[in-house]
Design a protein around this motif. Sequence first.
Motif, PDB file in Angstrom:
ATOM      1  N   THR A   1       1.137  -0.948   0.520  1.00 38.15           N
ATOM      2  CA  THR A   1      -0.092   0.499  -0.207  1.00 38.15           C
ATOM      3  C   THR A   1       0.428   1.103   0.253  1.00 38.15           C
ATOM      4  O   THR A   1       1.267   1.182   0.657  1.00 38.15           O
TER       5      THR A   1
ATOM      6  N   VAL B   1       3.708   1.021   2.928  1.00 37.81           N
ATOM      7  CA  VAL B   1       3.420  -0.540   4.191  1.00 37.81           C
ATOM      8  C   VAL B   1       3.259  -1.948   3.336  1.00 37.81           C
ATOM      9  O   VAL B   1       2.002  -1.665   1.862  1.00 37.81           O
TER      10      VAL B   1
ATOM     11  N   GLU C   1       2.446  -5.505   4.025  1.00 35.87           N
ATOM     12  CA  GLU C   1       1.545  -6.482   4.533  1.00 35.87           C
ATOM     13  C   GLU C   1       1.677  -7.776   4.436  1.00 35.87           C
ATOM     14  O   GLU C   1       1.043  -8.443   3.130  1.00 35.87           O
TER      15      GLU C   1
ATOM     16  N   ARG D   1       5.556   6.758   1.542  1.00 36.39           N
ATOM     17  CA  ARG D   1       5.359   5.979   2.435  1.00 36.39           C
ATOM     18  C   ARG D   1       4.434   4.742   1.603  1.00 36.39           C
ATOM     19  O   ARG D   1       3.861   4.416   1.095  1.00 36.39           O
TER      20      ARG D   1
ATOM     21  N   ALA E   1      10.122  -0.714  -1.947  1.00 34.72           N
ATOM     22  CA  ALA E   1       9.273  -1.761  -1.519  1.00 34.72           C
ATOM     23  C   ALA E   1       9.144  -3.419  -2.297  1.00 34.72           C
ATOM     24  O   ALA E   1       9.286  -4.173  -1.048  1.00 34.72           O
TER      25      ALA E   1
ATOM     26  N   CYS F   1       8.327  -0.577   7.014  1.00 30.01           N
ATOM     27  CA  CYS F   1       8.014   0.266   6.136  1.00 30.01           C
ATOM     28  C   CYS F   1       8.766   0.894   5.257  1.00 30.01           C
ATOM     29  O   CYS F   1       9.791   1.080   6.042  1.00 30.01           O
TER      30      CYS F   1
ATOM     31  N   LYS G   1       7.247  -9.675   9.141  1.00 32.76           N
ATOM     32  CA  LYS G   1       7.290  -8.334   9.233  1.00 32.76           C
ATOM     33  C   LYS G   1       8.361  -7.701   8.776  1.00 32.76           C
ATOM     34  O   LYS G   1       9.422  -7.464   9.046  1.00 32.76           O
TER      35      LYS G   1
ATOM     36  N   GLU H   1       9.946   4.754   3.537  1.00 34.01           N
ATOM     37  CA  GLU H   1       9.495   6.195   3.596  1.00 34.01           C
ATOM     38  C   GLU H   1      10.425   6.580   2.953  1.00 34.01           C
ATOM     39  O   GLU H   1      11.721   6.322   3.012  1.00 34.01           O
TER      40      GLU H   1
END
Length: 81
Positions: free
Chosen positions: A11, A28, A30, A26, A66, A43, A40, A45
């Motif tokens: 996301t 994230v 998941e 940012r 990411a 994030c 885990k 940024e």
Amino acid sequence: MAIEYRGFRVTVDAKADATDTQWLCRAVLEGIEAHAEAAKLPCVELAIPKLKIDVLMALSMVEQTAKQNADEWHAKQPELA
């Protein structure tokens, strides 16, 4: 904006900072598939000057970072190879 990539939902969002001079981006990650649910990942940024790059390019940069994190996580999982 959200995409699915290698068992993760990525996301991504961006907003201008308080001075309206930078994009605060940012991402994230998941885990959404069984093999990645317990993962885990941190994030991602980034703060990117607005004068140098537009918001779509900034979003693309944070999304790619990411995805690289997800790829690195997969490379460290010998049972997934």
